[in-house]
Design a protein around this motif. Sequence first.
Motif, PDB file in Angstrom:
ATOM      1  N   ILE A 154      42.887  33.709  33.453  1.00  0.00           N
ATOM      2  CA  ILE A 154      41.560  33.162  33.148  1.00  0.00           C
ATOM      3  C   ILE A 154      40.563  33.571  34.234  1.00  0.00           C
ATOM      4  O   ILE A 154      39.416  33.949  33.947  1.00  0.00           O
ATOM      5  N   ALA A 155      41.010  33.504  35.487  1.00  0.00           N
ATOM      6  CA  ALA A 155      40.151  33.924  36.605  1.00  0.00           C
ATOM      7  C   ALA A 155      39.771  35.397  36.464  1.00  0.00           C
ATOM      8  O   ALA A 155      38.616  35.784  36.703  1.00  0.00           O
ATOM      9  N   LEU A 156      40.725  36.234  36.047  1.00  0.00           N
ATOM     10  CA  LEU A 156      40.447  37.658  35.858  1.00  0.00           C
ATOM     11  C   LEU A 156      39.437  37.889  34.745  1.00  0.00           C
ATOM     12  O   LEU A 156      38.532  38.727  34.877  1.00  0.00           O
ATOM     13  N   ARG A 157      39.565  37.147  33.647  1.00  0.00           N
ATOM     14  CA  ARG A 157      38.604  37.312  32.551  1.00  0.00           C
ATOM     15  C   ARG A 157      37.203  36.884  32.982  1.00  0.00           C
ATOM     16  O   ARG A 157      36.210  37.488  32.565  1.00  0.00           O
ATOM     17  N   THR A 158      37.114  35.851  33.816  1.00  0.00           N
ATOM     18  CA  THR A 158      35.811  35.400  34.307  1.00  0.00           C
ATOM     19  C   THR A 158      35.173  36.461  35.200  1.00  0.00           C
ATOM     20  O   THR A 158      33.970  36.723  35.114  1.00  0.00           O
ATOM     21  N   LEU A 159      35.981  37.105  36.041  1.00  0.00           N
ATOM     22  CA  LEU A 159      35.458  38.184  36.881  1.00  0.00           C
ATOM     23  C   LEU A 159      35.043  39.383  36.035  1.00  0.00           C
ATOM     24  O   LEU A 159      34.054  40.065  36.348  1.00  0.00           O
ATOM     25  N   ASP A 160      35.794  39.655  34.962  1.00  0.00           N
ATOM     26  CA  ASP A 160      35.413  40.743  34.066  1.00  0.00           C
ATOM     27  C   ASP A 160      34.059  40.464  33.420  1.00  0.00           C
ATOM     28  O   ASP A 160      33.236  41.368  33.239  1.00  0.00           O
TER      29      ASP A 160
END
Length: 431
Positions: free
Chosen positions: A402-408
């Motif tokens: 989820i953190a990675l998708r937010t950074l994306d």
Amino acid sequence: MDTVFATASGRGKAGVTVVRISGPRAWAVVESLAGALPAPRVASLRKLRDRKGDYLDEALVLTFAEGASFTGEQSAELHIHGSMATLAALSRELSEFEGLRLAEPGEFTRRALENGRLDLTQVEALGDLIEAETESQRRQALRVLDGELGRKTEAWRRDLIRAAALIEATIDFADEDVPTDVTPEVLELLTRVQAELEREIAGSFAAERVRDGFEVAIIGPPNAGKSTLLNAFAGRDAAITSDIAGTTRDIVEVRMDLGGLAVTMLDTAGLRSTEDRVEALGIERAIDRARKADLRVFLDVEGEGVDLSPEAGDLVVRAKADLNPPASTDVIGVSGKSGEGVGQLLRMIEERLSTRATSAASAVKERHRVAMTRTVSSLTEATRIVEGESDFAELGAEHIRIALRTLDALIGRVDVENVLDEIFSSFCLGK
């Protein structure tokens, strides 16, 4: 995809006007107008003719290959003489080409985003650079346009991908003898990324003020010389001044460049008790705006107080120093009427705001801060699960994803369609 064209320079009469063409037919269109094309990125003088052979103008022609242009597409630029008639004649001719149309506002930059030439933070920085009024705004916009926030985000993503991979390895090989405990490395990665994100979030507030401008409120009782001081700051009569208490009932704003920082000076209503409903409303607004300001300058008048207390970093000076000089050299006296202490006060304001600006981060918008705050929340939960050595490793890995998708989303890779129209609506035609 359509080939598009638009002027890429300022509107109106000029020595030179630049017309940009981008898309799959860009070179074919220019070849039809100018004859043999110059080598990519080599400027060449050409005579432009319409399809009837009539002479349009003499122009400097530049071509850019696909993957090596601003948009990432095959593109060209025509540097023509900048008369309105010449531009109109060329625009009419370009509009006649099949598959060629006038670009929409921000379309060149949007294509650069779609073709991977810019990330979303760089697109926003380009808009900020176009709007920059001060040196600090220019430098900050260039820093982000150069990809500083994008590079930080990529580093965070690499660390989080590594952490997720380690956790998932323990899941995939749960029934096998895995000799290495991945928990210490995972926690180190999560802790480092979270700490860097929190520093960036803290610095984003200062960066946002550099971008939008700081606000400095002038506070004091009626007839303390606030409006006269504002006029002295502005170098003009921006506010009405008189000896009648309560003259200033609304907030008067003056925008200025102070040491390369955009600063708005606020002249507020004199703070006192009053039965006048209109003046009371002005005082209420003054107090509310002063509390929200980045810095407050209190004009002290002996024997008179105001219903607002200075905060740490605020400035307190003796008002009307030409008539009532301060008794101590430790107290600064100012007079907008005589000019006494005005320069010193401006330097002190500049020093305080410049100190705050030095903590500015690469993240300059509320959107950036929200995305990073959400990332931190996901990492906090992932850390809690990993530290607890629970049997829910899948859940910890999911919080990292989820953190990675937010950074994306922060850099425009996913889930940004809802913000693109708003961002590009502020771009001019030709950009």
